[in-house]
Write a protein that holds these residues in place. Structure first.
Motif, PDB file in Angstrom:
ATOM      1  N   GLU A   1       0.832  -1.201   0.000  1.00 38.57           N
ATOM      2  CA  GLU A   1       0.000   0.000   0.000  1.00 38.57           C
ATOM      3  C   GLU A   1       0.872   1.258   0.000  1.00 38.57           C
ATOM      4  O   GLU A   1       0.574   2.240  -0.703  1.00 38.57           O
ATOM      5  N   ALA A   2       1.959   1.222   0.785  1.00 41.52           N
ATOM      6  CA  ALA A   2       2.872   2.368   0.808  1.00 41.52           C
ATOM      7  C   ALA A   2       3.562   2.540  -0.548  1.00 41.52           C
ATOM      8  O   ALA A   2       3.757   3.675  -1.021  1.00 41.52           O
ATOM      9  N   ALA A   3       3.899   1.389  -1.204  1.00 43.27           N
ATOM     10  CA  ALA A   3       4.524   1.482  -2.520  1.00 43.27           C
ATOM     11  C   ALA A   3       3.558   2.062  -3.547  1.00 43.27           C
ATOM     12  O   ALA A   3       3.957   2.838  -4.427  1.00 43.27           O
ATOM     13  N   ASP A   4       2.269   1.704  -3.449  1.00 43.76           N
ATOM     14  CA  ASP A   4       1.271   2.270  -4.362  1.00 43.76           C
ATOM     15  C   ASP A   4       1.149   3.784  -4.176  1.00 43.76           C
ATOM     16  O   ASP A   4       1.010   4.534  -5.151  1.00 43.76           O
ATOM     17  N   VAL A   5       1.201   4.222  -2.914  1.00 47.70           N
ATOM     18  CA  VAL A   5       1.122   5.670  -2.642  1.00 47.70           C
ATOM     19  C   VAL A   5       2.314   6.394  -3.268  1.00 47.70           C
ATOM     20  O   VAL A   5       2.181   7.507  -3.807  1.00 47.70           O
ATOM     21  N   ASP A   6       3.481   5.727  -3.236  1.00 45.55           N
ATOM     22  CA  ASP A   6       4.690   6.344  -3.812  1.00 45.55           C
ATOM     23  C   ASP A   6       4.769   6.201  -5.327  1.00 45.55           C
ATOM     24  O   ASP A   6       5.732   6.680  -5.944  1.00 45.55           O
ATOM     25  N   GLY A   7       3.790   5.504  -5.917  1.00 40.16           N
ATOM     26  CA  GLY A   7       3.768   5.375  -7.383  1.00 40.16           C
ATOM     27  C   GLY A   7       4.684   4.303  -7.932  1.00 40.16           C
ATOM     28  O   GLY A   7       5.107   4.396  -9.099  1.00 40.16           O
ATOM     29  N   ALA A   8       5.004   3.262  -7.129  1.00 38.71           N
ATOM     30  CA  ALA A   8       5.886   2.197  -7.609  1.00 38.71           C
ATOM     31  C   ALA A   8       5.161   1.325  -8.629  1.00 38.71           C
ATOM     32  O   ALA A   8       3.978   1.016  -8.468  1.00 38.71           O
ATOM     33  N   ASN A   9       5.895   0.915  -9.678  1.00 36.60           N
ATOM     34  CA  ASN A   9       5.307   0.024 -10.672  1.00 36.60           C
ATOM     35  C   ASN A   9       5.511  -1.433 -10.222  1.00 36.60           C
ATOM     36  O   ASN A   9       6.229  -1.706  -9.257  1.00 36.60           O
ATOM     37  N   PRO A  10       4.879  -2.413 -10.899  1.00 36.30           N
ATOM     38  CA  PRO A  10       4.998  -3.827 -10.458  1.00 36.30           C
ATOM     39  C   PRO A  10       6.443  -4.315 -10.382  1.00 36.30           C
ATOM     40  O   PRO A  10       6.786  -5.090  -9.497  1.00 36.30           O
ATOM     41  N   TRP A  11       7.290  -3.907 -11.326  1.00 32.56           N
ATOM     42  CA  TRP A  11       8.688  -4.346 -11.296  1.00 32.56           C
ATOM     43  C   TRP A  11       9.403  -3.828 -10.058  1.00 32.56           C
ATOM     44  O   TRP A  11      10.160  -4.556  -9.411  1.00 32.56           O
ATOM     45  N   GLN A  12       9.174  -2.556  -9.691  1.00 34.93           N
ATOM     46  CA  GLN A  12       9.794  -1.973  -8.496  1.00 34.93           C
ATOM     47  C   GLN A  12       9.258  -2.641  -7.222  1.00 34.93           C
ATOM     48  O   GLN A  12      10.004  -2.838  -6.261  1.00 34.93           O
ATOM     49  N   ARG A  13       7.971  -2.987  -7.218  1.00 29.95           N
ATOM     50  CA  ARG A  13       7.407  -3.700  -6.052  1.00 29.95           C
ATOM     51  C   ARG A  13       8.080  -5.064  -5.887  1.00 29.95           C
ATOM     52  O   ARG A  13       8.350  -5.503  -4.761  1.00 29.95           O
ATOM     53  N   LEU A  14       8.351  -5.728  -7.023  1.00 24.62           N
ATOM     54  CA  LEU A  14       9.009  -7.032  -6.949  1.00 24.62           C
ATOM     55  C   LEU A  14      10.445  -6.907  -6.434  1.00 24.62           C
ATOM     56  O   LEU A  14      10.879  -7.689  -5.569  1.00 24.62           O
ATOM     57  N   ILE A  15      11.190  -5.937  -6.979  1.00 22.45           N
ATOM     58  CA  ILE A  15      12.612  -5.806  -6.643  1.00 22.45           C
ATOM     59  C   ILE A  15      12.828  -5.280  -5.225  1.00 22.45           C
ATOM     60  O   ILE A  15      13.707  -5.769  -4.494  1.00 22.45           O
ATOM     61  N   TYR A  16      12.027  -4.295  -4.827  1.00 22.51           N
ATOM     62  CA  TYR A  16      12.303  -3.608  -3.563  1.00 22.51           C
ATOM     63  C   TYR A  16      11.454  -4.093  -2.389  1.00 22.51           C
ATOM     64  O   TYR A  16      11.720  -3.722  -1.242  1.00 22.51           O
ATOM     65  N   ILE A  17      10.407  -4.877  -2.650  1.00 19.83           N
ATOM     66  CA  ILE A  17       9.572  -5.363  -1.531  1.00 19.83           C
ATOM     67  C   ILE A  17       9.527  -6.890  -1.503  1.00 19.83           C
ATOM     68  O   ILE A  17       9.909  -7.519  -0.519  1.00 19.83           O
ATOM     69  N   THR A  18       9.060  -7.490  -2.592  1.00 20.08           N
ATOM     70  CA  THR A  18       8.815  -8.932  -2.571  1.00 20.08           C
ATOM     71  C   THR A  18      10.098  -9.734  -2.364  1.00 20.08           C
ATOM     72  O   THR A  18      10.183 -10.565  -1.446  1.00 20.08           O
ATOM     73  N   LEU A  19      11.103  -9.514  -3.207  1.00 18.42           N
ATOM     74  CA  LEU A  19      12.323 -10.313  -3.108  1.00 18.42           C
ATOM     75  C   LEU A  19      13.063 -10.110  -1.777  1.00 18.42           C
ATOM     76  O   LEU A  19      13.500 -11.104  -1.167  1.00 18.42           O
TER      77      LEU A  19
END
Length: 310
Positions: free
Chosen positions: A207-225
């Motif tokens: 949710e915080a990444a969505d607020v910051d405008g992160a795209n799916p690739w950035q969510r994968l690299i910086y959060i999921t992995l």
């Protein structure tokens, strides 16, 4: 004063009562566990080490203690090729299983989040391969890789105009055929581990990444992995040891051939013991497999996070 004195003594009495509940002699309670571990795990392991220093065989000749078995087994000229085949098979299988396991887990989670039809079917289909025994899996893939005109995969290639592939007879292709069959069977385990670990990621981070405008690739690299780092390393330890010990699917698919193109260390050990009847050499090779597994596990463990995250 009387109440204060009783209150002061109560913790000590309570502590003595609590301590009294724990037996000062834990050995009787631990004996069943010690016996089970000793009989079923420690004794066979020690016996393997003892066999390695003998010339014992399955033919039952007189057993003598010698170092010649270790020297002759480790100096065999085919051992280096066996180790190289094992490395290619294990590294390719582990990387592919980790990648496809994570990919399918993320697809299933994304489908569940959007309540897409077929998500349960995808998850169940992946798990079906996991419950298939190794021998049966090898036979299934042997039919698919059949190089005759009715072979499964070559029939599909012929339909789309692609020349037939020598899946099992080409020494340069057969290793990848074996890796494909092993990845098909082992990806389900990685998918289950990655699925469970991904479900535990705090949704607030996304949710915080969505607020910051992160795209799916950035969510994968910086959060999921980063959040899956521990699960990925533990999964790699498990599937590496599992792949090193795999020989049932290979023996039914290629038998280790053509030549020694797919003869991994576990299959080589099986052949030495049950075809050459050389139990002592099999014990030496088993210890070598144990050393490789422990070494790789220690390498993976060095990258595990230490302690609780701050």
């Amino acid at each position: 004063m009387m109440d204060a004195s009783i209150a002061a003594k109560s913790p000590r009495r309570l502590g003595r009562r609590t301590a009294g509940r724990h037996s000062p002699f834990p050995l009787p309670w631990l004996m069943p566990l010690i016996l089970v571990l000793g009989v079923f795990y420690l004794y066979p392991l020690l016996d393997v080490f003892r066999f390695a220093f003998t010339n014992v065989s399955l033919l039952g000749r007189d057993e003598e203690y010698t170092l010649q078995t270790i020297v002759s087994t480790l100096s065999k000229p085919e051992l280096l090729q066996i180790l190289w085949v094992t490395f290619v098979f294990t590294a390719s299988s582990v990387v592919a299983q980790q990648f496809f396991g994570l990919f399918i887990a993320l697809i299933v989670l994304h489908g569940e989040k959007r309540r897409l039809f077929g998500t349960t079917i995808v998850r169940t289909t992946a798990l079906v391969a996991w419950v298939v025994p190794g021998i049966a899996g090898g036979i299934i893939w042997k039919m698919l890789f059949n190089e005759a005109p009715f072979g499964g995969l070559n029939s599909l290639l012929r339909v789309i105009g692609v020349p037939a592939v020598q899946w099992l007879s080409d020494p340069h292709m057969v290793m990848w055929s074996v890796v494909i069959s092993n990845v098909w069977r082992g990806t389900a385990f990685s998918m289950v581990v990655m699925y469970a670990a991904s479900k535990a990621i705090d949704p607030v981070l996304y949710e915080a990444a969505d607020v910051d405008g992160a795209n799916p690739w950035q969510r994968l690299i910086y959060i999921t992995l980063p959040q899956l780092r521990t699960a990925i390393l533990v999964n790699m330890i498990l599937i590496t040891i599992q792949t090193l010990n795999t020989f049932d699917a290979i023996i039914s698919l290629t038998g280790g051939g053509p030549g020694r193109a797919t003869e991994v260390l576990s299959l080589y050990t099986f052949n030495v013991v049950f075809r050459n009847y050389d139990l002592a050499a099999g014990a030496v090779l088993s210890i070598l497999m144990l050393a490789i597994s422990l070494g790789l596990a220690l390498v993976y463990a060095r990258f595990l996070p230490k302690g609780e995250p701050s």
